[in-house]
Design a protein around this motif. Structure first.
Motif, PDB file in Angstrom:
ATOM      1  N   GLU A  14       0.805  -1.219   0.000  1.00  0.00           N
ATOM      2  CA  GLU A  14       0.000   0.000   0.000  1.00  0.00           C
ATOM      3  C   GLU A  14       0.840   1.272   0.000  1.00  0.00           C
ATOM      4  O   GLU A  14       0.304   2.353  -0.117  1.00  0.00           O
ATOM      5  CB  GLU A  14      -0.934   0.011   1.207  1.00  0.00           C
ATOM      6  N   SER A  15       2.162   1.137   0.119  1.00  0.00           N
ATOM      7  CA  SER A  15       3.004   2.332   0.137  1.00  0.00           C
ATOM      8  C   SER A  15       4.374   2.018  -0.463  1.00  0.00           C
ATOM      9  O   SER A  15       4.754   0.858  -0.621  1.00  0.00           O
ATOM     10  CB  SER A  15       3.176   2.840   1.565  1.00  0.00           C
ATOM     11  N   ASP A  16       5.097   3.085  -0.773  1.00  0.00           N
ATOM     12  CA  ASP A  16       6.441   2.947  -1.313  1.00  0.00           C
ATOM     13  C   ASP A  16       7.367   2.266  -0.310  1.00  0.00           C
ATOM     14  O   ASP A  16       8.213   1.461  -0.684  1.00  0.00           O
ATOM     15  CB  ASP A  16       6.974   4.338  -1.663  1.00  0.00           C
ATOM     16  N   LEU A  19       6.846  -1.515  -0.349  1.00  0.00           N
ATOM     17  CA  LEU A  19       7.417  -2.093  -1.565  1.00  0.00           C
ATOM     18  C   LEU A  19       8.940  -2.157  -1.465  1.00  0.00           C
ATOM     19  O   LEU A  19       9.541  -3.184  -1.789  1.00  0.00           O
ATOM     20  CB  LEU A  19       6.994  -1.266  -2.773  1.00  0.00           C
ATOM     21  N   ASN A  20       9.564  -1.098  -0.980  1.00  0.00           N
ATOM     22  CA  ASN A  20      11.018  -1.087  -0.813  1.00  0.00           C
ATOM     23  C   ASN A  20      11.474  -2.156   0.175  1.00  0.00           C
ATOM     24  O   ASN A  20      12.482  -2.817  -0.047  1.00  0.00           O
ATOM     25  CB  ASN A  20      11.496   0.287  -0.351  1.00  0.00           C
ATOM     26  N   LEU A  21      10.737  -2.337   1.249  1.00  0.00           N
ATOM     27  CA  LEU A  21      11.075  -3.356   2.241  1.00  0.00           C
ATOM     28  C   LEU A  21      10.972  -4.756   1.638  1.00  0.00           C
ATOM     29  O   LEU A  21      11.817  -5.610   1.870  1.00  0.00           O
ATOM     30  CB  LEU A  21      10.168  -3.229   3.462  1.00  0.00           C
ATOM     31  N   LEU A  22       9.941  -4.981   0.833  1.00  0.00           N
ATOM     32  CA  LEU A  22       9.769  -6.277   0.175  1.00  0.00           C
ATOM     33  C   LEU A  22      10.945  -6.574  -0.757  1.00  0.00           C
ATOM     34  O   LEU A  22      11.489  -7.670  -0.748  1.00  0.00           O
ATOM     35  CB  LEU A  22       8.450  -6.294  -0.608  1.00  0.00           C
ATOM     36  N   PHE A  23      11.377  -5.585  -1.533  1.00  0.00           N
ATOM     37  CA  PHE A  23      12.530  -5.775  -2.424  1.00  0.00           C
ATOM     38  C   PHE A  23      13.815  -5.975  -1.639  1.00  0.00           C
ATOM     39  O   PHE A  23      14.648  -6.801  -1.988  1.00  0.00           O
ATOM     40  CB  PHE A  23      12.702  -4.587  -3.364  1.00  0.00           C
ATOM     41  N   ILE A  44       5.401   4.813  -6.077  1.00  0.00           N
ATOM     42  CA  ILE A  44       4.024   4.798  -5.590  1.00  0.00           C
ATOM     43  C   ILE A  44       3.706   6.173  -5.028  1.00  0.00           C
ATOM     44  O   ILE A  44       4.454   6.702  -4.205  1.00  0.00           O
ATOM     45  CB  ILE A  44       3.835   3.719  -4.517  1.00  0.00           C
ATOM     46  N   LYS A  45       2.604   6.740  -5.503  1.00  0.00           N
ATOM     47  CA  LYS A  45       2.205   8.074  -5.049  1.00  0.00           C
ATOM     48  C   LYS A  45       0.696   8.211  -5.152  1.00  0.00           C
ATOM     49  O   LYS A  45       0.116   7.868  -6.181  1.00  0.00           O
ATOM     50  CB  LYS A  45       2.889   9.134  -5.911  1.00  0.00           C
ATOM     51  N   ASP A  46       0.090   8.689  -4.085  1.00  0.00           N
ATOM     52  CA  ASP A  46      -1.344   8.975  -4.059  1.00  0.00           C
ATOM     53  C   ASP A  46      -2.211   7.793  -4.485  1.00  0.00           C
ATOM     54  O   ASP A  46      -3.186   7.946  -5.207  1.00  0.00           O
ATOM     55  CB  ASP A  46      -1.671  10.187  -4.934  1.00  0.00           C
ATOM     56  N   GLY A  47      -1.820   6.583  -4.064  1.00  0.00           N
ATOM     57  CA  GLY A  47      -2.631   5.406  -4.348  1.00  0.00           C
ATOM     58  C   GLY A  47      -2.410   4.784  -5.715  1.00  0.00           C
ATOM     59  O   GLY A  47      -3.072   3.823  -6.078  1.00  0.00           O
ATOM     60  N   TYR A  48      -1.464   5.312  -6.486  1.00  0.00           N
ATOM     61  CA  TYR A  48      -1.172   4.777  -7.820  1.00  0.00           C
ATOM     62  C   TYR A  48       0.290   4.383  -7.920  1.00  0.00           C
ATOM     63  O   TYR A  48       1.153   4.959  -7.267  1.00  0.00           O
ATOM     64  CB  TYR A  48      -1.483   5.816  -8.896  1.00  0.00           C
ATOM     65  N   ALA A  49       0.560   3.390  -8.745  1.00  0.00           N
ATOM     66  CA  ALA A  49       1.923   2.941  -8.989  1.00  0.00           C
ATOM     67  C   ALA A  49       2.296   3.233 -10.438  1.00  0.00           C
ATOM     68  O   ALA A  49       1.500   3.000 -11.352  1.00  0.00           O
ATOM     69  CB  ALA A  49       2.034   1.441  -8.723  1.00  0.00           C
ATOM     70  N   ARG A  50       3.493   3.750 -10.624  1.00  0.00           N
ATOM     71  CA  ARG A  50       4.036   3.976 -11.965  1.00  0.00           C
ATOM     72  C   ARG A  50       5.298   3.139 -12.067  1.00  0.00           C
ATOM     73  O   ARG A  50       6.083   3.074 -11.125  1.00  0.00           O
ATOM     74  CB  ARG A  50       4.388   5.449 -12.169  1.00  0.00           C
ATOM     75  N   TYR A  51       5.502   2.512 -13.213  1.00  0.00           N
ATOM     76  CA  TYR A  51       6.677   1.677 -13.370  1.00  0.00           C
ATOM     77  C   TYR A  51       7.200   1.756 -14.801  1.00  0.00           C
ATOM     78  O   TYR A  51       6.471   2.083 -15.731  1.00  0.00           O
ATOM     79  CB  TYR A  51       6.389   0.226 -12.980  1.00  0.00           C
ATOM     80  N   TYR A  61       1.096   2.230 -15.507  1.00  0.00           N
ATOM     81  CA  TYR A  61       0.418   3.046 -14.513  1.00  0.00           C
ATOM     82  C   TYR A  61      -0.819   2.291 -14.061  1.00  0.00           C
ATOM     83  O   TYR A  61      -1.611   1.836 -14.887  1.00  0.00           O
ATOM     84  CB  TYR A  61       0.038   4.384 -15.168  1.00  0.00           C
ATOM     85  N   CYS A  62      -0.971   2.115 -12.750  1.00  0.00           N
ATOM     86  CA  CYS A  62      -2.145   1.411 -12.236  1.00  0.00           C
ATOM     87  C   CYS A  62      -2.371   1.770 -10.772  1.00  0.00           C
ATOM     88  O   CYS A  62      -1.519   2.361 -10.133  1.00  0.00           O
ATOM     89  CB  CYS A  62      -1.987  -0.097 -12.387  1.00  0.00           C
ATOM     90  N   LYS A  63      -3.518   1.386 -10.244  1.00  0.00           N
ATOM     91  CA  LYS A  63      -3.786   1.555  -8.822  1.00  0.00           C
ATOM     92  C   LYS A  63      -2.934   0.559  -8.054  1.00  0.00           C
ATOM     93  O   LYS A  63      -2.655  -0.537  -8.535  1.00  0.00           O
ATOM     94  CB  LYS A  63      -5.260   1.306  -8.515  1.00  0.00           C
ATOM     95  N   ILE A  64      -2.540   0.927  -6.841  1.00  0.00           N
ATOM     96  CA  ILE A  64      -1.686   0.052  -6.036  1.00  0.00           C
ATOM     97  C   ILE A  64      -2.349  -1.301  -5.807  1.00  0.00           C
ATOM     98  O   ILE A  64      -1.700  -2.330  -5.883  1.00  0.00           O
ATOM     99  CB  ILE A  64      -1.353   0.700  -4.681  1.00  0.00           C
TER     100      ILE A  64
END
Length: 73
Positions: A14-16, A19-23, A44-51, A61-64
């Motif tokens: 649900e947050s950056d 995700l960083n901790l998982l990686f 990840i920003k404002d509930g959306y993920a960009r990659y 680009y998608c929702k988290i």
């Protein structure tokens, strides 16, 4: 941790920071489901993920909550 468990955890991101901790814990590479290419960056920003993908101009680009549908370990 196997790939199935990693993908289950990806569903709950649900947050950056999560995700960083998982990686950091897994040191695994993540790939796009549709293109099969390695992902270079995820933000990840404002509930959306960009990659973006490595060596590609394709951007995603998608929702988290739907990130696990587009990316996989």
């Amino acid at each position: 941790m196997d790939v199935n468990e990693l993908n289950k955890r990806l569903k709950s991101v649900e947050s950056d920071e999560q995700l960083n901790l998982l990686f950091f814990k897994t040191k695994q590479k993540i790939y796009g489901v549709l293109h099969g290419e390695e992902v270079a960056t995820i933000t990840i920003k404002d509930g959306y993920a960009r990659y973006t993908y490595v060596d590609s101009k394709i951007k995603g680009y998608c929702k988290i909550r739907k990130l696990h549908q587009y990316l996989t370990f």
